[in-house]
Design a protein around this motif. Structure first.
Motif, PDB file in Angstrom:
ATOM      1  N   HIS A  26      31.371  45.902  44.270  1.00 46.78           N
ATOM      2  CA  HIS A  26      31.124  45.421  42.904  1.00 46.78           C
ATOM      3  C   HIS A  26      31.598  46.420  41.867  1.00 46.78           C
ATOM      4  O   HIS A  26      32.229  46.037  40.862  1.00 46.78           O
ATOM      5  CB  HIS A  26      29.626  45.160  42.716  1.00 46.78           C
ATOM      6  CG  HIS A  26      29.207  45.037  41.285  1.00 46.78           C
ATOM      7  ND1 HIS A  26      29.648  44.027  40.457  1.00 46.78           N
ATOM      8  CD2 HIS A  26      28.393  45.834  40.518  1.00 46.78           C
ATOM      9  CE1 HIS A  26      29.119  44.176  39.254  1.00 46.78           C
ATOM     10  NE2 HIS A  26      28.364  45.258  39.268  1.00 46.78           N
ATOM     11  N   ARG A  27      31.359  47.688  42.104  1.00 48.65           N
ATOM     12  CA  ARG A  27      31.630  48.715  41.090  1.00 48.65           C
ATOM     13  C   ARG A  27      33.104  49.127  41.051  1.00 48.65           C
ATOM     14  O   ARG A  27      33.706  49.212  39.977  1.00 48.65           O
ATOM     15  CB  ARG A  27      30.771  49.946  41.385  1.00 48.65           C
ATOM     16  CG  ARG A  27      30.937  51.108  40.420  1.00 48.65           C
ATOM     17  CD  ARG A  27      30.336  52.360  41.027  1.00 48.65           C
ATOM     18  NE  ARG A  27      31.030  52.718  42.270  1.00 48.65           N
ATOM     19  CZ  ARG A  27      30.500  53.498  43.205  1.00 48.65           C
ATOM     20  NH1 ARG A  27      29.270  53.960  43.069  1.00 48.65           N
ATOM     21  NH2 ARG A  27      31.182  53.785  44.299  1.00 48.65           N
ATOM     22  N   ASP A  28      33.693  49.367  42.226  1.00 51.92           N
ATOM     23  CA  ASP A  28      35.017  49.976  42.261  1.00 51.92           C
ATOM     24  C   ASP A  28      36.166  48.981  42.145  1.00 51.92           C
ATOM     25  O   ASP A  28      37.213  49.304  41.606  1.00 51.92           O
ATOM     26  CB  ASP A  28      35.187  50.795  43.543  1.00 51.92           C
ATOM     27  CG  ASP A  28      34.285  52.017  43.569  1.00 51.92           C
ATOM     28  OD1 ASP A  28      33.673  52.330  42.528  1.00 51.92           O
ATOM     29  OD2 ASP A  28      34.197  52.649  44.630  1.00 51.92           O
ATOM     30  N   ARG A  29      35.996  47.780  42.714  1.00 52.98           N
ATOM     31  CA  ARG A  29      37.010  46.732  42.598  1.00 52.98           C
ATOM     32  C   ARG A  29      38.393  47.206  43.044  1.00 52.98           C
ATOM     33  O   ARG A  29      39.409  46.820  42.462  1.00 52.98           O
ATOM     34  CB  ARG A  29      37.072  46.220  41.158  1.00 52.98           C
ATOM     35  CG  ARG A  29      35.752  45.634  40.698  1.00 52.98           C
ATOM     36  CD  ARG A  29      35.762  45.207  39.264  1.00 52.98           C
ATOM     37  NE  ARG A  29      34.566  44.414  38.988  1.00 52.98           N
ATOM     38  CZ  ARG A  29      34.572  43.274  38.347  1.00 52.98           C
ATOM     39  NH1 ARG A  29      35.697  42.775  37.883  1.00 52.98           N
ATOM     40  NH2 ARG A  29      33.452  42.606  38.149  1.00 52.98           N
ATOM     41  N   GLN A  30      38.429  48.017  44.085  1.00 53.67           N
ATOM     42  CA  GLN A  30      39.693  48.588  44.530  1.00 53.67           C
ATOM     43  C   GLN A  30      40.450  47.699  45.509  1.00 53.67           C
ATOM     44  O   GLN A  30      41.659  47.828  45.663  1.00 53.67           O
ATOM     45  CB  GLN A  30      39.446  49.958  45.176  1.00 53.67           C
ATOM     46  CG  GLN A  30      38.923  51.000  44.207  1.00 53.67           C
ATOM     47  CD  GLN A  30      39.879  51.255  43.066  1.00 53.67           C
ATOM     48  OE1 GLN A  30      41.053  51.545  43.276  1.00 53.67           O
ATOM     49  NE2 GLN A  30      39.386  51.125  41.841  1.00 53.67           N
ATOM     50  N   THR A  31      39.755  46.824  46.171  1.00 52.06           N
ATOM     51  CA  THR A  31      40.392  45.999  47.189  1.00 52.06           C
ATOM     52  C   THR A  31      39.655  44.673  47.297  1.00 52.06           C
ATOM     53  O   THR A  31      38.499  44.564  46.885  1.00 52.06           O
ATOM     54  CB  THR A  31      40.398  46.713  48.556  1.00 52.06           C
ATOM     55  OG1 THR A  31      41.035  45.883  49.534  1.00 52.06           O
ATOM     56  CG2 THR A  31      38.978  47.019  49.028  1.00 52.06           C
ATOM     57  N   ALA A  32      40.335  43.690  47.881  1.00 52.67           N
ATOM     58  CA  ALA A  32      39.717  42.376  48.073  1.00 52.67           C
ATOM     59  C   ALA A  32      39.110  42.237  49.451  1.00 52.67           C
ATOM     60  O   ALA A  32      38.548  41.183  49.769  1.00 52.67           O
ATOM     61  CB  ALA A  32      40.748  41.271  47.853  1.00 52.67           C
ATOM     62  N   GLU A  33      39.183  43.279  50.271  1.00 53.85           N
ATOM     63  CA  GLU A  33      38.692  43.139  51.640  1.00 53.85           C
ATOM     64  C   GLU A  33      38.159  44.459  52.170  1.00 53.85           C
ATOM     65  O   GLU A  33      38.759  45.514  51.986  1.00 53.85           O
ATOM     66  CB  GLU A  33      39.830  42.650  52.541  1.00 53.85           C
ATOM     67  CG  GLU A  33      39.405  42.361  53.961  1.00 53.85           C
ATOM     68  CD  GLU A  33      40.493  41.664  54.754  1.00 53.85           C
ATOM     69  OE1 GLU A  33      40.145  40.889  55.657  1.00 53.85           O
ATOM     70  OE2 GLU A  33      41.682  41.886  54.468  1.00 53.85           O
TER      71      GLU A  33
END
Length: 225
Positions: A210-217
């Motif tokens: 939720h916080r970092d949003r670095q990857t979709a998986e």
């Protein structure tokens, strides 16, 4: 106050995720089939100082699921994070595991309803408002068979893989919208003994997503970093 709705909430991973987000200041909407069990979970969280309430909804009944999410929005004002992780904790008629060799349309259809169609229905209830606010997070969970399939779980793995594919595609479609989607594959038996398998050890990954949003998986396994 921000709110997380946990679809498939139970005393294991769902409760652990609720604690992680609750400790970060979120209110918690718990959604599963049985109101009495939800009320017990909500009391546990409230005793820990976390605002929480249960809303009965069945993922196999789209109207019921929609009603639960609507009630949660009416109670808390909005849903900022949707976490979708339903899992049958006892044999459910129509959701029996079928191997890849024996798979039929009839044995596949309920699994698609359980994992994929219900996720789509849940997202349709919360995404329009997230897009309007230009903020929100959609998190989806299944077992690791979506990535490393087991022939014994032919129908479950195929439905999980369909959810994984859609979740990753959804994140791509949401680029620059302010809404993030992520899929989490848990490739171990939760609370099976090893410390890393404990629900409390897994749950912080959801806050990271939720916080970092670095990857979709994300893939969570005993041998993963």
């Amino acid at each position: 106050m921000s709110t997380i709705a946990i679809v498939g909430a139970g005393p294991g991973l769902g409760l652990a995720i609720a604690r992680v987000f609750g400790q970060e200041g979120f209110a918690v909407a718990l959604i599963s089939r049985t109101q009495s069990r939800l009320d017990e979970l909500a009391r546990t969280l409230r005793d820990e100082g976390i605002e929480a309430r249960g809303f009965a909804g069945d993922v196999m009944d789209r109207d019921s699921l929609a009603a639960a999410l609507t009630a949660a929005k009416e109670t808390f004002g909005s849903i900022d994070v949707l976490e979708f992780s339903p899992a049958p904790h006892a044999p459910v008629p129509g959701l029996e595991m079928v191997g890849a060799l024996d798979l039929t349309v009839e044995s596949m259809a309920p699994q698609l309803e359980f994992y994929l169609y219900s996720a789509i229905a849940a997202v349709r209830e919360v995404l329009p408002e997230m897009l309007e606010r230009e903020s929100g997070t959609l998190l989806f969970t299944t077992g690791g068979g979506s990535i490393s399939p087991n022939p014994m779980m032919g129908n479950i793995n195929a439905a999980s893989a369909a959810l994984r594919n859609w979740a990753v595609n959804l994140n791509g479609a949401l680029a620059d919208s302010g809404v993030h989607a992520a899929y989490i594959a848990i490739n171990l038996l939760i609370d099976s003994g090893p410390e890393k398998a404990a629900a409390a050890a897994i749950a912080p990954l959801y806050w990271t997503a939720h916080r970092d949003r670095q990857t979709a998986e994300y893939i969570y396994a005993l041998d993963a970093d």
